[in-house]
Design an enzyme around this catalytic site. Structure first.
Site, short mmCIF file in Angstrom:
data_model
loop_
_atom_site.label_atom_id
_atom_site.label_comp_id
_atom_site.label_asym_id
_atom_site.label_seq_id
_atom_site.Cartn_x
_atom_site.Cartn_y
_atom_site.Cartn_z
N GLU A 1 -14.23 -11.88 -4.78
CA GLU A 1 -13.62 -13.19 -5.02
C GLU A 1 -12.43 -13.35 -4.10
O GLU A 1 -11.85 -12.37 -3.65
CB GLU A 1 -13.07 -13.28 -6.47
N ARG B 1 3.44 -13.60 -16.06
CA ARG B 1 3.22 -12.17 -16.20
C ARG B 1 4.51 -11.42 -16.59
O ARG B 1 4.48 -10.52 -17.39
CB ARG B 1 2.72 -11.57 -14.90
N LYS C 1 -14.46 -6.45 -7.76
CA LYS C 1 -14.47 -5.93 -9.13
C LYS C 1 -15.83 -5.33 -9.42
O LYS C 1 -16.85 -5.91 -9.04
CB LYS C 1 -14.20 -7.06 -10.13
N LYS D 1 -8.65 -13.84 -3.24
CA LYS D 1 -7.39 -13.54 -3.92
C LYS D 1 -6.44 -14.70 -3.65
O LYS D 1 -5.93 -14.86 -2.54
CB LYS D 1 -6.79 -12.23 -3.40
N CYS E 1 28.00 12.17 3.71
CA CYS E 1 27.82 10.95 2.93
C CYS E 1 28.82 9.89 3.39
O CYS E 1 30.02 10.15 3.40
CB CYS E 1 28.02 11.25 1.45
N CYS F 1 23.31 13.30 -0.28
CA CYS F 1 24.72 13.54 -0.50
C CYS F 1 24.87 14.64 -1.54
O CYS F 1 24.22 14.61 -2.59
CB CYS F 1 25.37 12.24 -0.99
N LEU G 1 -3.04 -5.37 -9.20
CA LEU G 1 -4.18 -4.78 -8.50
C LEU G 1 -3.71 -3.76 -7.48
O LEU G 1 -2.68 -3.95 -6.85
CB LEU G 1 -4.95 -5.87 -7.75
N ASP H 1 29.23 -12.40 3.50
CA ASP H 1 30.63 -12.07 3.21
C ASP H 1 31.58 -12.85 4.10
O ASP H 1 32.62 -13.35 3.65
CB ASP H 1 30.88 -10.56 3.41
N CYS I 1 31.32 9.19 0.14
CA CYS I 1 32.32 10.13 -0.37
C CYS I 1 32.66 11.23 0.63
O CYS I 1 33.56 12.04 0.39
CB CYS I 1 31.83 10.76 -1.67
S1 IVH Z 1 -8.12 -9.99 -10.99
C1 IVH Z 1 -6.18 -6.63 -13.88
N1 IVH Z 1 -8.84 -11.87 -9.36
O1 IVH Z 1 -3.46 -11.11 -7.85
C2 IVH Z 1 -5.77 -7.55 -12.80
N2 IVH Z 1 -6.52 -11.40 -9.55
O2 IVH Z 1 -2.09 -8.67 -7.05
C3 IVH Z 1 -6.89 -8.45 -12.55
N3 IVH Z 1 -5.08 -12.81 -8.20
O3 IVH Z 1 -1.99 -10.47 -10.93
C4 IVH Z 1 -6.57 -9.42 -11.51
N4 IVH Z 1 -6.69 -14.03 -7.31
O4 IVH Z 1 -2.53 -12.89 -10.43
C5 IVH Z 1 -7.81 -11.19 -9.86
N5 IVH Z 1 -9.65 -13.53 -7.98
C6 IVH Z 1 -8.61 -12.86 -8.47
C7 IVH Z 1 -7.27 -13.13 -8.12
C8 IVH Z 1 -6.25 -12.37 -8.67
C9 IVH Z 1 -5.37 -13.83 -7.37
C10 IVH Z 1 -3.72 -12.32 -8.50
C11 IVH Z 1 -3.50 -12.03 -9.97
C12 IVH Z 1 -3.02 -10.63 -10.03
C13 IVH Z 1 -2.57 -10.39 -8.63
C14 IVH Z 1 -2.62 -8.92 -8.30
#
Ligand code: IVH
Length: 714
Positions: free
Chosen positions: A108, A131, A293, A110, A422, A440, A75, A29, A425
């Site tokens: 796996e 997504r 998984k 992430k 508040c 409030c 997830l 601002d 107000c």
């Molecule tokens: S499985 C039903 N596997 O993490 C959802 N996701 O925080 C199944 N991601 O939207 C996701 N590595 O874009 C899966 N080895 C992996 C991943 C993975 C990255 C991302 C994915 C998901 C997000 C969720």
């Protein structure tokens, strides 16, 4: 002036378009008003593209919205060993398995990138989408087609398959890109141009920014990578297990991460986590955790999904980065339900890949160093203005305070005094006995509540009018042109008759005004669920709104029931609280709100302007349970109650907790007692477990299923 233009423009873009502010509001601002003053004093130096002349920034537009064939879920997260072991226990409980039974998981990496869904038909890439909201994403096909890492054709694939995976940028590529971008920004500034080049905070943002790009040549130049890790819709079964399915994806010609491991117990899962954590610095790309998984696809299917995430997977996140910074001030914000939410303003600091300038302080107990039960948190240390605090981003997004450095606290500092009224107000803000929050008591007469309510009303999960961003709504509210939801729908007409037409105002053009009016027109047609979410009743979010809409189907029937239930008794009240997932508190909040005089007036005005469509049960041809109201009672042998309910819901049924004449079917397990009896009296169909399994298409004597349903076998 030059510098102010650049900095305010960047801050606008970060705030409006990227939703990730880089400046505290106060600083923003101050800069903007200084720029305005200079422009008033030296109008000849005012640039045409000065940010003082615009409301908000250009929204990212230009991508068509597309509906995914299967919703893209996210997830659930685990942050420690206990969360992970709870996850495993929960799965076994849901499946009625003995705790000693071995359930295999895959582990796996992430990958920290941009989630993408690639639709292949007969082996050819026909569509790529982000997504977005989960059910609807942005069509980025043209951009994705420029990526050599994404195959345009795959072999031996099912006729239709939505490949799910991650687009990412390697760290090397990210460093190179940022160096180039920084040079470009410098050059543009030196030559007095507004720079379009952007320096990215992290590889994830760089990947996302490179895909969500109107100019596909930019995407092409960014050397993005892709790894597939799953699928959505698929026209034939993929395999028996997730690991086999991933191998199959690879055979189709899709890039998959070779770092996939099978774990048979918690210990193996934790070992995997520790080795990924140790190997993380050597990887060429960013990862933020390990995804586990359930390997068996039959078990995945049985576990199904809750509203936002599958029950069969979890992300065990790596510990977050922590940094120290100074707490400059504590502001009290008033939320749409009147909650007084304390927010700490910080000396901006980079943490976990973004710049953080604000952090929530939750409530007065939290500031004082106590939890809801009065137990000390942070060793009982309170938080004061001027303190040095340690910040981290939890669950990857929300910044929080981890610790306070007492050695740096000044002697003159004093405890923060939480207001009892508040700040907007002035009405009393008494403390709730249940959640340590002050609220409030000004109700709809409180401007802060009204404004927050409007912002919520147009937000994505509600009416989704993205042309009415926060800053724009604030401006209309300030001028008094939009003060209630119904005003949104009359604004075009009113501005046409009196006042300055939108297109003649600062920051607006013919086209942006037309766009906004068109969006407003489109949103007149609204679904029951969206409308109920939009009204922002306390305790009533997405899930509750869906349950309510499923139960009442039409808006009129719902309104009528709310009126009938105003004494919190009688058949309409009983009907409401018998919905599985709606408790007394939520029900009372709904009924109370819909019988509040001011609220009723708001809803009435709104109804003059809306066309509210009834809830439509998803089409489930052939499902014997579609649209039926079911009560479970007694103990089922073959599957736990939770699984039975989840299966019934997946087949289109509504689940209730109490028997009434609105119920179509009662599933009576062992010891069903009273409810079974009452159902028979009312002439409702009552079936036992065997018939229930038959409805699900499960035969107790089927050997393959008996293996998956171990209790049946025994
Ligand atoms: S499985 C039903 N596997 O993490 C959802 N996701 O925080 C199944 N991601 O939207 C996701 N590595 O874009 C899966 N080895 C992996 C991943 C993975 C990255 C991302 C994915 C998901 C997000 C969720």
């Amino acid at each position: 002036m030059e510098e102010l233009v650049v900095r305010v423009t960047e801050a606008d873009h970060a705030y409006h378009t990227l939703d990730s502010p880089i400046l505290p509001d106060s600083k923003y601002d101050a800069m903007k008003s200084q720029l305005r003053q200079l422009e008033d004093a030296y109008p000849e130096l005012k640039r045409d593209d000065s940010p003082t002349g615009s409301v908000g920034a250009v929204p990212l537009k230009g991508f068509a919205k597309v509906r995914h064939l299967k919703t893209m879920l996210s997830l659930d997260n685990a942050f420690n060993e206990k969360d992970l072991s709870d996850f495993v226990d929960r799965i076994k409980r849901f499946l009625s398995l003995d705790p000693a039974t071995v359930v295999a998981f895959t582990a796996e990496r992430k990958i920290d990138g941009l989630a993408i869904s690639l639709l292949y038909e007969k082996g050819t890439l026909v569509r790529a989408a982000t997504r977005g909201r989960g059910d609807v994403g942005e069509d980025v096909t043209a951009n994705i087609r420029t990526m050599s890492a994404v195959p345009k054709n795959i072999k031996n694939s099912p006729d239709v398959i939505e490949i799910r995976g991650e687009i990412y940028m390697t760290r090397d590529e990210f460093e190179k890109l940022n160096a180039q971008q920084a040079l470009q920004v410098e050059k543009d500034m030196a030559e007095g141009r507004k720079s379009m080049a952007k320096v990215f905070a992290n590889p994830r943002n760089a990947a996302a920014g490179s895909v969500r790009q109107l100019d596909r040549e930019v995407t092409r130049s960014r050397k993005l990578k892709f790894l597939a890790h799953g699928w959505g819709e698929v026209s034939e079964p993929m395999a028996q297990s997730h690991s086999e399915a991933v191998a199959r994806l690879s055979q189709m010609g899709l890039p998959v991460n070779p770092a996939i491991h099978k774990c048979r117990n918690l210990e193996e899962m934790l070992n995997r986590y520790n080795s990924e954590l140790a190997g993380r610095p050597q990887l060429e790309y960013d990862i933020d955790g390990v995804v586990y998984k359930v390997d068996s696809l039959v078990l995945q299917e049985r576990l199904g999904s809750a509203s936002t995430a599958p029950r069969w997977a979890i992300a065990f996140k790596f510990p977050p980065e922590k940094v120290w910074t100074r707490l400059l001030d504590i502001d009290i914000q008033v939320g749409r339900t009147g909650v007084l939410a304390p927010v700490a303003r910080l000396e901006p600091v980079a943490v976990g890949g973004v710049t953080v300038a604000n952090v929530t302080l939750h409530n007065e107990d939290y500031i004082a160093g106590r939890d809801a039960k009065g137990e000390p948190i942070r060793d009982g240390i309170d938080i004061r203005v001027g303190d040095f605090v340690q910040i981290y981003r939890s669950g990857d997004v929300i910044p929080r305070i981890a610790a306070v450095d007492l050695s740096k606290r000044e002697d003159s500092s004093s405890r923060f005094e939480f207001p009892a009224a508040c700040p907007s107000c002035g009405a009393d803000a008494p403390r709730s006995s249940t959640d340590s929050m002050r609220r409030c008591s000004g109700g709809l007469a409180c401007q802060a509540q009204a404004l927050e309510g409007l912002k919520h009303f147009v937000s994505r999960q509600a009416l989704d009018i993205d042309g009415l961003g926060e800053k724009i709504i604030e401006e209309f509210y300030r001028t008094g042109e939009i003060t209630t939801p119904a005003d949104i729908f009359t604004i075009e007409q009113r501005l046409g008759r009196a006042g300055t037409p939108l297109e003649e105002r600062k920051g607006w053009q013919e086209k942006s005004a037309q766009n906004l009016y068109r969006q407003i027109e489109d949103s007149r047609q609204v679904g029951f669920v969206q409308l109920l979410i939009a009204l922002g009743v306390r305790h009533v979010g997405v899930q509750t709104s869906e349950l309510v809409a499923e139960h009442f189907r039409t808006w009129d029937r719902f309104l009528n029931a709310m009126q009938q239930a105003r004494e919190l008794s009688g058949p309409d009240w009983e009907g409401l609280v018998s919905i599985d997932g709606i408790g007394d508190v939520t029900a009372a909040s709904l009924v109370g709100t819909f019988n509040n005089r001011e609220f009723k007036r708001i809803v009435d005005d709104l109804m003059q302007n809306l066309d509210i469509s009834s809830f439509e049960a998803p089409d489930m041809p052939g499902s014997p349970l579609a649209g039926r109201a079911i009560v479970f009672t007694g103990t089922l042998q073959a599957m736990a109650r939770a699984e039975a309910k989840a299966r019934a819901e997946a087949m289109g049924a509504r689940i209730y907790g109490a028997v009434s004449n609105k119920i179509d079917l009662v599933v009576a397990g062992k010891g069903s007692g009273k409810k079974g009896e009452r159902a028979r009296q009312l002439g409702i169909e009552v079936i036992e477990e065997e018939a229930w399994l038959q409805l699900l298409g499960i035969s107790a004597t089927d050997p393959e299923l008996a293996e998956e349903l171990p209790l049946l076998a025994s």
